[in-house]
Design a protein around this motif. Sequence first.
Motif, PDB file in Angstrom:
ATOM      1  N   ASN A  43      -4.499   2.043 -10.418  1.00  0.00           N
ATOM      2  CA  ASN A  43      -4.888   3.325  -9.821  1.00  0.00           C
ATOM      3  C   ASN A  43      -3.872   3.857  -8.823  1.00  0.00           C
ATOM      4  OD1 ASN A  43      -7.691   4.084 -10.883  1.00  0.00           O
ATOM      5  ND2 ASN A  43      -7.807   1.887 -10.523  1.00  0.00           N
ATOM      6  N   ASN A  44      -2.671   3.262  -8.837  1.00  0.00           N
ATOM      7  CA  ASN A  44      -1.551   3.753  -8.038  1.00  0.00           C
ATOM      8  C   ASN A  44      -1.854   3.780  -6.533  1.00  0.00           C
ATOM      9  OD1 ASN A  44       1.145   4.518  -8.036  1.00  0.00           O
ATOM     10  ND2 ASN A  44       0.629   6.694  -7.932  1.00  0.00           N
ATOM     11  N   ILE A  45      -2.643   2.806  -6.092  1.00  0.00           N
ATOM     12  CA  ILE A  45      -2.956   2.674  -4.676  1.00  0.00           C
ATOM     13  C   ILE A  45      -1.924   1.776  -4.005  1.00  0.00           C
ATOM     14  CG2 ILE A  45      -4.684   1.820  -3.037  1.00  0.00           C
ATOM     15  CD1 ILE A  45      -6.798   2.578  -5.202  1.00  0.00           C
ATOM     16  N   CYS A  46      -1.462   0.781  -4.748  1.00  0.00           N
ATOM     17  CA  CYS A  46      -0.452  -0.155  -4.268  1.00  0.00           C
ATOM     18  C   CYS A  46       0.634  -0.306  -5.323  1.00  0.00           C
ATOM     19  CB  CYS A  46      -1.053  -1.538  -3.992  1.00  0.00           C
ATOM     20  SG  CYS A  46      -2.139  -1.622  -2.575  1.00  0.00           S
ATOM     21  N   SER A  47       1.774  -0.777  -4.881  1.00  0.00           N
ATOM     22  CA  SER A  47       2.846  -1.121  -5.808  1.00  0.00           C
ATOM     23  C   SER A  47       3.182  -2.605  -5.627  1.00  0.00           C
ATOM     24  CB  SER A  47       4.080  -0.248  -5.578  1.00  0.00           C
ATOM     25  OG  SER A  47       4.529  -0.388  -4.261  1.00  0.00           O
ATOM     26  N   ILE A  48       3.774  -3.189  -6.654  1.00  0.00           N
ATOM     27  CA  ILE A  48       4.204  -4.572  -6.578  1.00  0.00           C
ATOM     28  C   ILE A  48       5.576  -4.622  -5.930  1.00  0.00           C
ATOM     29  CG2 ILE A  48       4.839  -6.628  -7.899  1.00  0.00           C
ATOM     30  CD1 ILE A  48       2.776  -5.769 -10.003  1.00  0.00           C
ATOM     31  N   VAL A  49       5.717  -5.514  -4.958  1.00  0.00           N
ATOM     32  CA  VAL A  49       6.996  -5.648  -4.252  1.00  0.00           C
ATOM     33  C   VAL A  49       7.850  -6.667  -4.978  1.00  0.00           C
ATOM     34  CG1 VAL A  49       8.098  -6.241  -2.073  1.00  0.00           C
ATOM     35  CG2 VAL A  49       5.896  -5.126  -2.076  1.00  0.00           C
ATOM     36  N   THR A  67     -14.364  -6.303   2.828  1.00  0.00           N
ATOM     37  CA  THR A  67     -13.410  -7.179   2.146  1.00  0.00           C
ATOM     38  C   THR A  67     -12.275  -6.371   1.545  1.00  0.00           C
ATOM     39  OG1 THR A  67     -15.149  -8.785   1.669  1.00  0.00           O
ATOM     40  CG2 THR A  67     -13.141  -8.925   0.347  1.00  0.00           C
ATOM     41  N   THR A  68     -12.616  -5.287   0.857  1.00  0.00           N
ATOM     42  CA  THR A  68     -11.585  -4.440   0.254  1.00  0.00           C
ATOM     43  C   THR A  68     -10.707  -3.817   1.332  1.00  0.00           C
ATOM     44  OG1 THR A  68     -13.077  -3.955  -1.583  1.00  0.00           O
ATOM     45  CG2 THR A  68     -11.157  -2.535  -1.331  1.00  0.00           C
ATOM     46  N   GLN A  69     -11.304  -3.388   2.420  1.00  0.00           N
ATOM     47  CA  GLN A  69     -10.531  -2.823   3.521  1.00  0.00           C
ATOM     48  C   GLN A  69      -9.561  -3.859   4.068  1.00  0.00           C
ATOM     49  OE1 GLN A  69     -12.854  -1.165   6.720  1.00  0.00           O
ATOM     50  NE2 GLN A  69     -11.067  -0.796   7.991  1.00  0.00           N
ATOM     51  N   TYR A  70     -10.013  -5.090   4.220  1.00  0.00           N
ATOM     52  CA  TYR A  70      -9.152  -6.167   4.717  1.00  0.00           C
ATOM     53  C   TYR A  70      -7.987  -6.391   3.759  1.00  0.00           C
ATOM     54  CZ  TYR A  70      -7.707 -10.652   6.613  1.00  0.00           C
ATOM     55  OH  TYR A  70      -6.964 -11.673   7.168  1.00  0.00           O
ATOM     56  N   ILE A  71      -8.288  -6.426   2.459  1.00  0.00           N
ATOM     57  CA  ILE A  71      -7.243  -6.624   1.452  1.00  0.00           C
ATOM     58  C   ILE A  71      -6.224  -5.497   1.530  1.00  0.00           C
ATOM     59  CG2 ILE A  71      -6.766  -6.675  -1.026  1.00  0.00           C
ATOM     60  CD1 ILE A  71      -9.530  -8.132  -1.308  1.00  0.00           C
ATOM     61  N   LEU A  72      -6.686  -4.256   1.627  1.00  0.00           N
ATOM     62  CA  LEU A  72      -5.762  -3.115   1.722  1.00  0.00           C
ATOM     63  C   LEU A  72      -4.875  -3.231   2.959  1.00  0.00           C
ATOM     64  CD1 LEU A  72      -8.071  -0.163   0.642  1.00  0.00           C
ATOM     65  CD2 LEU A  72      -6.025  -0.980  -0.570  1.00  0.00           C
ATOM     66  N   GLU A  73      -5.438  -3.655   4.064  1.00  0.00           N
ATOM     67  CA  GLU A  73      -4.654  -3.814   5.297  1.00  0.00           C
ATOM     68  C   GLU A  73      -3.569  -4.869   5.142  1.00  0.00           C
ATOM     69  OE1 GLU A  73      -7.642  -4.677   8.210  1.00  0.00           O
ATOM     70  OE2 GLU A  73      -8.294  -2.580   8.345  1.00  0.00           O
ATOM     71  N   GLY A 106       3.421  -5.891   1.700  1.00  0.00           N
ATOM     72  CA  GLY A 106       4.677  -6.353   1.123  1.00  0.00           C
ATOM     73  C   GLY A 106       5.133  -7.690   1.676  1.00  0.00           C
ATOM     74  N   ILE A 107       4.409  -8.225   2.637  1.00  0.00           N
ATOM     75  CA  ILE A 107       4.755  -9.506   3.249  1.00  0.00           C
ATOM     76  C   ILE A 107       3.819 -10.612   2.739  1.00  0.00           C
ATOM     77  CG2 ILE A 107       4.885 -10.779   5.427  1.00  0.00           C
ATOM     78  CD1 ILE A 107       5.552  -8.043   6.746  1.00  0.00           C
ATOM     79  N   HIS A 108       2.524 -10.321   2.729  1.00  0.00           N
ATOM     80  CA  HIS A 108       1.531 -11.308   2.317  1.00  0.00           C
ATOM     81  C   HIS A 108       1.355 -11.313   0.805  1.00  0.00           C
ATOM     82  CE1 HIS A 108       0.348 -10.387   6.519  1.00  0.00           C
ATOM     83  NE2 HIS A 108       0.224 -11.710   6.559  1.00  0.00           N
ATOM     84  N   SER A 109       1.355 -12.503   0.219  1.00  0.00           N
ATOM     85  CA  SER A 109       1.080 -12.632  -1.210  1.00  0.00           C
ATOM     86  C   SER A 109      -0.437 -12.594  -1.423  1.00  0.00           C
ATOM     87  CB  SER A 109       1.640 -13.942  -1.753  1.00  0.00           C
ATOM     88  OG  SER A 109       0.917 -15.034  -1.222  1.00  0.00           O
ATOM     89  N   LEU A 130       0.846  -1.190   0.000  1.00  0.00           N
ATOM     90  CA  LEU A 130       0.000   0.000   0.000  1.00  0.00           C
ATOM     91  C   LEU A 130       0.881   1.239   0.000  1.00  0.00           C
ATOM     92  CD1 LEU A 130      -2.988   0.962   0.270  1.00  0.00           C
ATOM     93  CD2 LEU A 130      -2.629   0.955   2.736  1.00  0.00           C
ATOM     94  N   LYS A 131       0.547   2.199  -0.858  1.00  0.00           N
ATOM     95  CA  LYS A 131       1.325   3.438  -0.910  1.00  0.00           C
ATOM     96  C   LYS A 131       1.295   4.112   0.460  1.00  0.00           C
ATOM     97  CE  LYS A 131       2.218   3.398  -5.332  1.00  0.00           C
ATOM     98  NZ  LYS A 131       3.410   3.713  -6.047  1.00  0.00           N
TER      99      LYS A 131
END
Length: 83
Positions: A77-83, A30-36, A40-43, A9-10
Amino acid sequence: MELTTKLLLKEKLTFRMDGIEGDVYEINETTQYILEKCDGIHSLSDILQMLSDINKGDECKITKEDILEIANFLIVNNICSIV
């Protein structure tokens, strides 16, 4: 994108709505849980399994396709980046 992908998450994330036209996206539990879990640790596979464990017996099931679609949205949408 694969289920082995890890998202981060950015650091600075701001939600806003400009005017009343355009798309409005709801952040449900569900989306909130995913964002949490985009730490960078959980796949994506880990997150999918955790959601499955939480929702056992419930009618609302998230699928592999759902998690990949959500992940793609977060990246595009630039909310997260790929680690």
